[in-house]
Design a protein around this motif. Structure first.
Motif, PDB file in Angstrom:
ATOM      1  N   GLU A  50      44.240  22.389 -47.360  1.00 43.58           N
ATOM      2  CA  GLU A  50      45.432  23.118 -47.769  1.00 43.58           C
ATOM      3  C   GLU A  50      46.667  22.591 -47.051  1.00 43.58           C
ATOM      4  O   GLU A  50      47.767  22.587 -47.606  1.00 43.58           O
ATOM      5  N   ARG A  51      46.479  22.152 -45.818  1.00 42.35           N
ATOM      6  CA  ARG A  51      47.597  21.716 -44.987  1.00 42.35           C
ATOM      7  C   ARG A  51      47.145  20.529 -44.156  1.00 42.35           C
ATOM      8  O   ARG A  51      45.954  20.370 -43.868  1.00 42.35           O
ATOM      9  N   THR A  52      48.097  19.667 -43.803  1.00 43.75           N
ATOM     10  CA  THR A  52      47.739  18.516 -42.974  1.00 43.75           C
ATOM     11  C   THR A  52      48.747  18.313 -41.857  1.00 43.75           C
ATOM     12  O   THR A  52      49.952  18.530 -42.039  1.00 43.75           O
ATOM     13  N   VAL A  53      48.228  17.935 -40.698  1.00 45.95           N
ATOM     14  CA  VAL A  53      49.043  17.541 -39.551  1.00 45.95           C
ATOM     15  C   VAL A  53      48.833  16.045 -39.366  1.00 45.95           C
ATOM     16  O   VAL A  53      47.702  15.590 -39.188  1.00 45.95           O
ATOM     17  N   ILE A  54      49.937  15.281 -39.441  1.00 45.12           N
ATOM     18  CA  ILE A  54      49.850  13.828 -39.300  1.00 45.12           C
ATOM     19  C   ILE A  54      50.430  13.425 -37.959  1.00 45.12           C
ATOM     20  O   ILE A  54      51.566  13.778 -37.618  1.00 45.12           O
ATOM     21  N   ILE A  55      49.614  12.698 -37.179  1.00 41.45           N
ATOM     22  CA  ILE A  55      50.003  12.253 -35.842  1.00 41.45           C
ATOM     23  C   ILE A  55      50.182  10.739 -35.854  1.00 41.45           C
ATOM     24  O   ILE A  55      49.358  10.014 -36.422  1.00 41.45           O
ATOM     25  N   ASN A  56      51.246  10.276 -35.220  1.00 47.00           N
ATOM     26  CA  ASN A  56      51.463   8.839 -35.092  1.00 47.00           C
ATOM     27  C   ASN A  56      52.134   8.570 -33.750  1.00 47.00           C
ATOM     28  O   ASN A  56      53.067   9.270 -33.359  1.00 47.00           O
ATOM     29  N   GLN A  57      51.606   7.577 -33.041  1.00 49.82           N
ATOM     30  CA  GLN A  57      52.127   7.208 -31.723  1.00 49.82           C
ATOM     31  C   GLN A  57      52.216   8.413 -30.787  1.00 49.82           C
ATOM     32  O   GLN A  57      53.164   8.589 -30.035  1.00 49.82           O
ATOM     33  N   GLY A  58      51.194   9.261 -30.868  1.00 49.54           N
ATOM     34  CA  GLY A  58      51.071  10.379 -29.942  1.00 49.54           C
ATOM     35  C   GLY A  58      51.916  11.589 -30.265  1.00 49.54           C
ATOM     36  O   GLY A  58      51.933  12.551 -29.506  1.00 49.54           O
ATOM     37  N   GLU A  59      52.628  11.548 -31.402  1.00 50.94           N
ATOM     38  CA  GLU A  59      53.497  12.667 -31.761  1.00 50.94           C
ATOM     39  C   GLU A  59      53.232  13.105 -33.199  1.00 50.94           C
ATOM     40  O   GLU A  59      52.808  12.304 -34.043  1.00 50.94           O
ATOM     41  N   ILE A  60      53.504  14.378 -33.481  1.00 51.36           N
ATOM     42  CA  ILE A  60      53.369  14.879 -34.843  1.00 51.36           C
ATOM     43  C   ILE A  60      54.590  14.448 -35.644  1.00 51.36           C
ATOM     44  O   ILE A  60      55.732  14.693 -35.239  1.00 51.36           O
ATOM     45  N   ILE A  61      54.335  13.801 -36.798  1.00 55.11           N
ATOM     46  CA  ILE A  61      55.451  13.377 -37.638  1.00 55.11           C
ATOM     47  C   ILE A  61      55.596  14.259 -38.873  1.00 55.11           C
ATOM     48  O   ILE A  61      56.655  14.271 -39.494  1.00 55.11           O
ATOM     49  N   THR A  62      54.563  14.991 -39.230  1.00 50.56           N
ATOM     50  CA  THR A  62      54.719  16.009 -40.266  1.00 50.56           C
ATOM     51  C   THR A  62      53.592  17.030 -40.152  1.00 50.56           C
ATOM     52  O   THR A  62      52.498  16.719 -39.695  1.00 50.56           O
ATOM     53  N   ASN A  63      53.914  18.254 -40.567  1.00 49.29           N
ATOM     54  CA  ASN A  63      52.966  19.366 -40.546  1.00 49.29           C
ATOM     55  C   ASN A  63      53.328  20.239 -41.737  1.00 49.29           C
ATOM     56  O   ASN A  63      54.278  21.011 -41.684  1.00 49.29           O
ATOM     57  N   ASP A  64      52.600  20.085 -42.837  1.00 44.41           N
ATOM     58  CA  ASP A  64      52.992  20.786 -44.055  1.00 44.41           C
ATOM     59  C   ASP A  64      51.788  20.911 -44.978  1.00 44.41           C
ATOM     60  O   ASP A  64      50.758  20.262 -44.788  1.00 44.41           O
ATOM     61  N   ARG A  65      51.935  21.748 -45.993  1.00 49.59           N
ATOM     62  CA  ARG A  65      50.902  21.903 -47.006  1.00 49.59           C
ATOM     63  C   ARG A  65      50.795  20.612 -47.813  1.00 49.59           C
ATOM     64  O   ARG A  65      51.804  19.950 -48.100  1.00 49.59           O
ATOM     65  N   VAL A  66      49.565  20.260 -48.178  1.00 46.48           N
ATOM     66  CA  VAL A  66      49.334  19.034 -48.942  1.00 46.48           C
ATOM     67  C   VAL A  66      50.125  19.047 -50.244  1.00 46.48           C
ATOM     68  O   VAL A  66      50.737  18.050 -50.629  1.00 46.48           O
ATOM     69  N   GLU A  67      50.168  20.186 -50.917  1.00 44.14           N
ATOM     70  CA  GLU A  67      50.879  20.275 -52.190  1.00 44.14           C
ATOM     71  C   GLU A  67      52.369  20.007 -52.011  1.00 44.14           C
ATOM     72  O   GLU A  67      53.012  19.404 -52.886  1.00 44.14           O
ATOM     73  N   ASN A  68      52.934  20.420 -50.881  1.00 43.10           N
ATOM     74  CA  ASN A  68      54.355  20.158 -50.625  1.00 43.10           C
ATOM     75  C   ASN A  68      54.608  18.675 -50.381  1.00 43.10           C
ATOM     76  O   ASN A  68      55.616  18.119 -50.831  1.00 43.10           O
ATOM     77  N   LEU A  69      53.695  18.030 -49.654  1.00 36.52           N
ATOM     78  CA  LEU A  69      53.838  16.597 -49.403  1.00 36.52           C
ATOM     79  C   LEU A  69      53.712  15.809 -50.697  1.00 36.52           C
ATOM     80  O   LEU A  69      54.411  14.813 -50.894  1.00 36.52           O
ATOM     81  N   MET A  70      52.830  16.241 -51.597  1.00 41.39           N
ATOM     82  CA  MET A  70      52.692  15.571 -52.885  1.00 41.39           C
ATOM     83  C   MET A  70      53.983  15.662 -53.686  1.00 41.39           C
ATOM     84  O   MET A  70      54.405  14.703 -54.338  1.00 41.39           O
ATOM     85  N   LYS A  71      54.636  16.813 -53.624  1.00 37.34           N
ATOM     86  CA  LYS A  71      55.872  17.020 -54.390  1.00 37.34           C
ATOM     87  C   LYS A  71      57.010  16.145 -53.884  1.00 37.34           C
ATOM     88  O   LYS A  71      57.909  15.787 -54.638  1.00 37.34           O
ATOM     89  N   LEU A  72      56.973  15.808 -52.587  1.00 39.05           N
ATOM     90  CA  LEU A  72      58.067  15.034 -52.011  1.00 39.05           C
ATOM     91  C   LEU A  72      58.214  13.664 -52.656  1.00 39.05           C
ATOM     92  O   LEU A  72      59.303  13.095 -52.703  1.00 39.05           O
ATOM     93  N   PHE A  73      57.094  13.107 -53.133  1.00 40.77           N
ATOM     94  CA  PHE A  73      57.129  11.745 -53.653  1.00 40.77           C
ATOM     95  C   PHE A  73      56.776  11.663 -55.137  1.00 40.77           C
ATOM     96  O   PHE A  73      56.631  10.575 -55.672  1.00 40.77           O
ATOM     97  N   GLU A  74      56.613  12.806 -55.801  1.00 36.65           N
ATOM     98  CA  GLU A  74      56.251  12.751 -57.212  1.00 36.65           C
ATOM     99  C   GLU A  74      57.452  12.327 -58.065  1.00 36.65           C
ATOM    100  O   GLU A  74      58.604  12.506 -57.694  1.00 36.65           O
TER     101      GLU A  74
END
Length: 327
Positions: free
Chosen positions: A211-235
């Motif tokens: 339902e939601r994903t936390v993406i970590i890169n270089q030791g820091e969180i770069i996004t924390n949001d619902r998967v459906e919201n992330l899909m909408k960002l690039f549709e």
């Protein structure tokens, strides 16, 4: 709703061998997990994801910050906190390969203080639910990887813990078994009211069950949001045009200036151009370039973006349509 897991300002560094230099594996990570959700914890290799997972499980101690599991600090009251969480580590390391399927279930139930008679009914239910009944007397080292993974999850279910943490649960599985494991995880949340944190490089799995994903890169969180919201960002952002001829040098220069990330392929009879649009109205700018030499358009297709593409865009720092870190 109160979170069942709270991770706040987590930091962890390692000293490099034979030097005084430190590697900051986790710089400042904070997120929450709520009861009954499936959270995807993602990151490239070396991003700090595995270190974060190990700190949640109590396998590593953070340099600073805190982790609370069901309201209990897992550093100050470690045993009490970890009673609320079970982990299935990659490689099925929570199984004894020289024991049978049933013996593994009985053994780990015993570790939790349950007797055979006490958990007999529960073990039968798990064997049936995970389609392991026909293999109950088979040694684990003779099982397929898929069967081993299902047994590992069944063992985690024995603990009756509110949270199950899964590290790469579908790694190395065939397509059919991968889908079976996904359905099992959905069922665990739906019918047993558990919370799942899943670490996976299989983006299809994340897109399908989280339902939601936390993406970590270089030791820091770069996004924390619902998967459906992330899909909408690039549709509706990427278009592929099939052209009835090649573009001229003048058109290519205009294309490069207006759409620097475009992709262009051509042969003697046909060409294709793929563009990412910052705004849907930019399609008219593309048409103006084509209209300059009356280049015929034979087809227009919209690319369907999958979660793997979105993950790569986010890690590379592309912002989509107003991407912000949220919680």
């Amino acid at each position: 709703m109160e979170p069942i897991i709270e991770v706040k300002n987590l930091k962890k560094s390692y000293k490099k061998r034979r030097t005084d230099e430190y590697v900051h594996a986790v710089s400042d990570v904070s997120f929450e997990v709520y009861p009954g959700e499936i959270l995807g914890l993602l990151g490239p290799n070396g991003a700090g994801k595995t270190t974060t997972i190990k700190m949640i499980c109590g396998l590593l101690i953070a340099d600073s910050g805190s982790i609370r599991i069901n309201g209990t600090d897992n550093k100050d009251r470690r045993l009490k906190a970890l009673r609320h969480i079970s982990a299935v580590l990659e490689g099925n390391r929570n199984l004894y390969w020289r024991l049978t399927v049933r013996e593994n279930l009985e053994y780990f139930a015993g570790n939790r203080g349950y007797g055979k008679k006490e958990v007999a009914e529960k073990i039968e239910a798990l064997l049936a639910s995970f389609n392991l009944k026909m293999k109950e007397n088979e040694l684990v080292n003779r099982l397929s990887r898929g069967m081993q993974q299902k047994l590992a999850i069944a063992v985690a279910m024995l603990a009756d813990s509110e949270v199950i943490l899964l590290d790469e649960p579908t790694l190395g599985l065939d397509v059919e078994t991968s889908y079976e494991v996904r359905e099992i995880l959905k069922k665990i949340v739906r019918e047993h009211n558990r919370t799942i944190i899943i670490s996976s490089h299989d983006m299809d799995v994340i897109q399908d069950i989280c339902e939601r994903t936390v993406i970590i890169n270089q030791g820091e969180i770069i996004t924390n949001d619902r998967v459906e919201n992330l899909m909408k960002l690039f549709e509706v952002r990427t278009y592929k045009l099939t052209l009835g001829g090649e573009l001229t040098d003048e058109q290519l220069l205009l294309l490069e200036n207006k759409f620097p990330s475009h992709q262009y392929d051509a042969d003697d009879f046909q060409a294709t151009v793929k563009v990412d649009l910052a705004d849907n109205e930019e399609i008219y700018d593309l048409f103006d370039i084509l209209k300059l030499m009356k280049t015929p358009v034979e087809a227009i297709d919209r690319d369907v973006v999958n979660f793997e593409q979105i993950f790569m865009k986010i890690v590379k720092g592309e912002k989509g349509n107003g991407l912000v870190q949220s919680s």
